[in-house]
Scaffold this motif. Structure first.
Motif, PDB file in Angstrom:
ATOM      1  N   VAL A  61      47.436  52.530  36.875  1.00 51.36           N
ATOM      2  CA  VAL A  61      46.933  51.255  37.379  1.00 51.36           C
ATOM      3  C   VAL A  61      47.965  50.167  37.113  1.00 51.36           C
ATOM      4  O   VAL A  61      48.719  50.232  36.153  1.00 51.36           O
ATOM      5  CB  VAL A  61      45.595  50.848  36.739  1.00 51.36           C
ATOM      6  CG1 VAL A  61      44.464  51.607  37.341  1.00 51.36           C
ATOM      7  CG2 VAL A  61      45.617  51.040  35.242  1.00 51.36           C
ATOM      8  N   ASP A 117      49.143  44.088  36.556  1.00 55.40           N
ATOM      9  CA  ASP A 117      48.935  42.855  37.299  1.00 55.40           C
ATOM     10  C   ASP A 117      47.493  42.705  37.771  1.00 55.40           C
ATOM     11  O   ASP A 117      46.879  41.654  37.633  1.00 55.40           O
ATOM     12  CB  ASP A 117      49.845  42.901  38.533  1.00 55.40           C
ATOM     13  CG  ASP A 117      50.646  41.642  38.655  1.00 55.40           C
ATOM     14  OD1 ASP A 117      50.742  40.939  37.640  1.00 55.40           O
ATOM     15  OD2 ASP A 117      51.151  41.375  39.754  1.00 55.40           O
ATOM     16  N   ILE A 147      45.084  42.114  34.926  1.00 47.14           N
ATOM     17  CA  ILE A 147      45.187  40.755  34.388  1.00 47.14           C
ATOM     18  C   ILE A 147      44.549  39.744  35.333  1.00 47.14           C
ATOM     19  O   ILE A 147      43.840  38.833  34.901  1.00 47.14           O
ATOM     20  CB  ILE A 147      46.661  40.408  34.097  1.00 47.14           C
ATOM     21  CG1 ILE A 147      47.145  41.245  32.915  1.00 47.14           C
ATOM     22  CG2 ILE A 147      46.827  38.928  33.794  1.00 47.14           C
ATOM     23  CD1 ILE A 147      48.621  41.237  32.712  1.00 47.14           C
ATOM     24  N   THR A 148      44.767  39.919  36.650  1.00 44.48           N
ATOM     25  CA  THR A 148      44.143  39.011  37.611  1.00 44.48           C
ATOM     26  C   THR A 148      42.632  39.035  37.464  1.00 44.48           C
ATOM     27  O   THR A 148      41.975  37.995  37.457  1.00 44.48           O
ATOM     28  CB  THR A 148      44.513  39.408  39.048  1.00 44.48           C
ATOM     29  OG1 THR A 148      45.917  39.550  39.130  1.00 44.48           O
ATOM     30  CG2 THR A 148      44.030  38.375  40.039  1.00 44.48           C
ATOM     31  N   GLU A 149      42.091  40.246  37.304  1.00 45.67           N
ATOM     32  CA  GLU A 149      40.648  40.350  37.205  1.00 45.67           C
ATOM     33  C   GLU A 149      40.117  39.665  35.939  1.00 45.67           C
ATOM     34  O   GLU A 149      39.130  38.934  35.969  1.00 45.67           O
ATOM     35  CB  GLU A 149      40.237  41.823  37.231  1.00 45.67           C
ATOM     36  CG  GLU A 149      38.787  41.975  37.604  1.00 45.67           C
ATOM     37  CD  GLU A 149      38.539  43.181  38.485  1.00 45.67           C
ATOM     38  OE1 GLU A 149      37.533  43.835  38.262  1.00 45.67           O
ATOM     39  OE2 GLU A 149      39.364  43.472  39.383  1.00 45.67           O
ATOM     40  N   ALA A 174      41.637  37.319  34.320  1.00 50.09           N
ATOM     41  CA  ALA A 174      41.883  35.881  34.463  1.00 50.09           C
ATOM     42  C   ALA A 174      40.761  35.224  35.261  1.00 50.09           C
ATOM     43  O   ALA A 174      40.234  34.182  34.872  1.00 50.09           O
ATOM     44  CB  ALA A 174      43.224  35.655  35.149  1.00 50.09           C
ATOM     45  N   LEU A 175      40.390  35.863  36.377  1.00 49.97           N
ATOM     46  CA  LEU A 175      39.327  35.300  37.206  1.00 49.97           C
ATOM     47  C   LEU A 175      38.016  35.216  36.423  1.00 49.97           C
ATOM     48  O   LEU A 175      37.267  34.257  36.559  1.00 49.97           O
ATOM     49  CB  LEU A 175      39.131  36.149  38.460  1.00 49.97           C
ATOM     50  CG  LEU A 175      40.108  35.865  39.604  1.00 49.97           C
ATOM     51  CD1 LEU A 175      39.934  36.881  40.702  1.00 49.97           C
ATOM     52  CD2 LEU A 175      39.914  34.463  40.161  1.00 49.97           C
ATOM     53  N   LYS A 176      37.750  36.239  35.606  1.00 50.57           N
ATOM     54  CA  LYS A 176      36.548  36.266  34.793  1.00 50.57           C
ATOM     55  C   LYS A 176      36.503  35.049  33.873  1.00 50.57           C
ATOM     56  O   LYS A 176      35.454  34.490  33.612  1.00 50.57           O
ATOM     57  CB  LYS A 176      36.585  37.522  33.918  1.00 50.57           C
ATOM     58  CG  LYS A 176      35.427  38.478  34.081  1.00 50.57           C
ATOM     59  CD  LYS A 176      35.645  39.611  33.072  1.00 50.57           C
ATOM     60  CE  LYS A 176      35.045  40.904  33.487  1.00 50.57           C
ATOM     61  NZ  LYS A 176      33.714  41.193  33.260  1.00 50.57           N
ATOM     62  N   LYS A 232      38.410  32.231  34.163  1.00 49.09           N
ATOM     63  CA  LYS A 232      39.014  31.040  34.767  1.00 49.09           C
ATOM     64  C   LYS A 232      38.319  29.755  34.307  1.00 49.09           C
ATOM     65  O   LYS A 232      38.980  28.808  33.856  1.00 49.09           O
ATOM     66  CB  LYS A 232      38.946  31.177  36.297  1.00 49.09           C
ATOM     67  CG  LYS A 232      39.412  29.952  37.043  1.00 49.09           C
ATOM     68  CD  LYS A 232      39.419  30.192  38.525  1.00 49.09           C
ATOM     69  CE  LYS A 232      38.181  30.038  39.285  1.00 49.09           C
ATOM     70  NZ  LYS A 232      37.096  29.234  39.225  1.00 49.09           N
ATOM     71  N   PHE A 246      47.251  29.214  31.049  1.00 53.95           N
ATOM     72  CA  PHE A 246      47.303  30.669  31.106  1.00 53.95           C
ATOM     73  C   PHE A 246      48.608  31.062  31.764  1.00 53.95           C
ATOM     74  O   PHE A 246      48.857  30.731  32.920  1.00 53.95           O
ATOM     75  CB  PHE A 246      46.094  31.173  31.915  1.00 53.95           C
ATOM     76  CG  PHE A 246      45.951  32.651  31.934  1.00 53.95           C
ATOM     77  CD1 PHE A 246      45.714  33.361  30.767  1.00 53.95           C
ATOM     78  CD2 PHE A 246      46.020  33.354  33.127  1.00 53.95           C
ATOM     79  CE1 PHE A 246      45.569  34.732  30.792  1.00 53.95           C
ATOM     80  CE2 PHE A 246      45.877  34.726  33.155  1.00 53.95           C
ATOM     81  CZ  PHE A 246      45.643  35.413  31.982  1.00 53.95           C
ATOM     82  N   VAL A 261      51.484  34.012  32.655  1.00 55.20           N
ATOM     83  CA  VAL A 261      51.680  35.456  32.805  1.00 55.20           C
ATOM     84  C   VAL A 261      53.120  35.721  33.207  1.00 55.20           C
ATOM     85  O   VAL A 261      53.647  35.068  34.110  1.00 55.20           O
ATOM     86  CB  VAL A 261      50.715  36.026  33.860  1.00 55.20           C
ATOM     87  CG1 VAL A 261      51.020  37.493  34.112  1.00 55.20           C
ATOM     88  CG2 VAL A 261      49.281  35.878  33.403  1.00 55.20           C
ATOM     89  N   SER A 303      41.154  51.394  34.063  1.00 54.90           N
ATOM     90  CA  SER A 303      41.241  49.955  34.309  1.00 54.90           C
ATOM     91  C   SER A 303      39.995  49.218  33.824  1.00 54.90           C
ATOM     92  O   SER A 303      40.085  48.116  33.292  1.00 54.90           O
ATOM     93  CB  SER A 303      41.492  49.683  35.790  1.00 54.90           C
ATOM     94  OG  SER A 303      40.377  50.041  36.544  1.00 54.90           O
ATOM     95  N   LYS A 304      38.825  49.837  33.955  1.00 52.19           N
ATOM     96  CA  LYS A 304      37.597  49.165  33.534  1.00 52.19           C
ATOM     97  C   LYS A 304      37.599  48.940  32.018  1.00 52.19           C
ATOM     98  O   LYS A 304      37.224  47.861  31.546  1.00 52.19           O
ATOM     99  CB  LYS A 304      36.378  49.994  33.923  1.00 52.19           C
ATOM    100  CG  LYS A 304      36.212  50.170  35.417  1.00 52.19           C
ATOM    101  CD  LYS A 304      35.744  48.874  36.048  1.00 52.19           C
ATOM    102  CE  LYS A 304      35.563  49.015  37.545  1.00 52.19           C
ATOM    103  NZ  LYS A 304      36.792  49.268  38.282  1.00 52.19           N
TER     104      LYS A 304
END
Lengths: 338, 220
Positions: free
Chosen positions: A185, A188, A191-193, A195-197, A199, A209, A211, A222-223
């Motif tokens: 996986v 990136d 980390i995006t996921e 980060a969105l969580k 935000k 933040f 990166v 990944s989970k």
């Protein structure tokens, strides 16, 4: 099996033998038997006596010696029954049978608890999936019907969601069953996921933040990784400094591993607490002073990393920074198979 | 207007999803007959399907497998099961995306837009009041001048263009930016917006982006 202990145990036999010997002597003397006969009988008496004792000793010694040494050497000593030879004397047979029966009942007992645990785990997982449905309805409702409390409601919903996730992953990480699936996986994406969580928390807390260089792929689930990162980031936000705080995520690609570091310029962890942060229910000075902490986040993260085969370490200086590093090892075998 | 079919059995969830999709200019439909989902899907011809795994009578993955034998309609799996295995399974059954509950509304909308865009590839040029917006080159072109935009400015302008004549909240813009790995803060967003404004003004479109107090921005 020590000889002295064996003899001590058989002391009554010796005493009996001496009594019998005295009776013999008295009898022989009463009948005026010749001295040669007395000596012959006495010698025979003691030879037979010692012979029977030593045969008994050596038969038992080999059996008990084997079973004892195996018990001490095995890491799962309850399996010793499978490793020993069948004894050739009655007591030994009895002993083995008793061990077998107690073992069997213990196995049944353990499997009963195992089943109960699995049932419980299944129920918890089901319950969590169930409770997530109203939670997502609520999320949508807040979005669809804006009000003055939006941010507060969303924040409380997120707290609920985080706590629920923690239970879910605790159950998964602590259970013997394999609930993860390792594949390649991109860091990136993970980390995006995450980060969105988080935000809203970052923006609300005015925390930057950053990166850098995370366009690498690693072998992980990944989970699980999202959950682990989320725990670390939550801590960084919780224990940030008031002014110009930031969190920086970096990845560095080595020959045999990839290291992901999560660095924050927060309040740090006291040196005395540092070795204990991965322990279950450990809250430390920060956890007690700042906000109520369960001490579970990092513990679960650590046990998940152990399961996935990643190394997780933490460095910190009080008042300066906290740096968590996760090492993902590369697997050449995996590349070949692919 | 794109038709989106919701396959989900939780009533409250369905209502909120419908409201959300309507608000985002989609036309939501709800599956009624769980006995014959495929027939209904073929009769309403949706542009996209939001499919839950736990639905009555049938398993979502099974529905998807059967659907894929006959149709390529984009499907987003929406579920509370969040293991990697579930996701891999869903993707291998032919799902275009996989999103777990509870999700944030903006993120669901972004995912829907992304899947729809993948199916009908994005037009690379937008024209707006005599300006040509070239996504590929990252520039806006007026009659004889070219102005280059930064990645952030392009993301913002693109989003405003797609949602023209509707108020776009700061939170929406933040979500899109963060989703594109631009983890900027509030001040940076304000700066980006004002730079974008001045570039649009140079290109001949003053006052294109209007600020709605406490609500967001609107591209007129």
């Amino acid at each position: 099996m020590k000889l002295t202990s064996f003899i001590k145990d058989r002391l009554y036999v010796f005493i009996l033998a001496i009594i019998v010997f005295i009776i013999y002597l008295l009898l022989f003397m009463a009948f005026h038997s010749p001295v040669e006969l007395i000596v012959a009988v006495v010698i025979l008496h003691f030879v037979f006596f010692l012979l029977s004792l030593s045969i008994d000793y050596f038969r038992k010694r080999s059996f008990y010696h084997q079973i004892l040494s195996h018990v001490l050497k095995l890491d799962k000593s309850y399996l010793v029954l499978e490793t020993i030879d069948v004894p050739n004397f009655y007591e030994g047979e009895l002993f083995v049978q008793i061990l077998y029966e107690t073992n069997k009942s213990m196995c049944e007992n353990v499997s009963m608890y195992q089943n109960q645990m699995n049932d419980f785990k299944e129920y918890i997982e089901m319950w969590i999936h169930e409770v997530k449905i109203p939670l997502s309805s609520l999320n949508l409702m807040v979005h669809n019907h804006p009000s003055n409390y939006d941010r507060k409601v969303v924040y409380q919903l997120k707290r609920m969601e985080d706590s629920i996730e923690q239970v879910l992953y605790y159950v998964r990480a602590e259970n013997a069953t394999k609930d993860y699936f390792i594949k390649k996986v991109s860091l990136d994406k993970i980390i995006t996921e995450v980060a969105l969580k988080n935000k809203d928390d970052f923006l609300e807390n005015k925390m930057d933040f950053i990166v850098e260089n995370t366009k690498v792929s690693v072998l992980t689930d990944s989970k699980w990784m999202i959950f682990i990162l989320n725990q670390i980031i939550n801590n960084s936000i919780k224990y940030k400094k008031e002014e110009s705080s930031y969190l920086k995520i970096q990845a560095s690609d080595k020959i045999d591993c990839t290291i992901l570091t999560i660095y924050d310029n927060g309040i740090g962890i006291p040196l005395s607490d540092l070795p204990k942060v991965f322990l279950k229910s450990f809250t430390g000075v920060n956890g007690r002073c700042k906000r109520k902490s369960t001490g579970m986040g990092l513990f679960i993260a650590k046990s998940m990393c152990d399961k996935l085969g990643h190394k997780i370490t933490i460095e910190s200086m009080e008042g300066e920074f906290t740096k968590v590093s996760i090492t993902f090892y590369k697997n050449t075998h995996f590349d070949v198979v692919r | 207007m794109k038709k989106i079919l919701i396959i989900e059995d939780d009533k409250a969830m369905v209502n909120e999803l419908c409201d959300l999709l309507k608000g985002a200019n989609y036309f939501p439909l709800v599956l009624k007959d769980y006995n014959n989902p495929l027939e209904e899907i073929f009769s309403v011809k949706p542009d996209l399907i939001l499919l839950d795994i736990n639905i009555p009578y049938m398993n979502g993955q099974l529905v998807l497998q059967n659907l894929r034998k006959q149709s390529n309609v984009p499907v987003i799996m929406v579920t509370s099961k969040n293991t990697e295995i579930d996701e891999v399974l869903a993707i291998s059954c032919g799902a275009d995306d996989y999103i777990t509950k509870p999700y944030q509304a903006n993120i669901l909308l972004l995912r829907i837009a992304a899947v729809l865009r993948r199916v009908n590839p994005n037009q690379e040029f937008y024209s707006y009041k005599g300006i040509i917006v070239n996504m590929q080159k990252g520039v806006i072109q007026s009659k004889n001048q070219e102005y280059s935009l930064t990645k952030n400015e392009m993301i913002i302008l693109n989003y405003l263009l797609i949602h023209q004549n509707r108020i776009v909240t700061r939170d929406e813009l933040m979500t899109v930016l963060w989703n594109n790995n631009e983890f900027i803060n509030d001040n940076a967003l304000t700066v980006n917006i004002s730079r974008l404004r001045s570039k649009l003004m140079l290109a001949g479109c003053p006052n294109a982006i209007e600020t709605k107090k406490k609500m967001g921005y609107i591209l007129l």
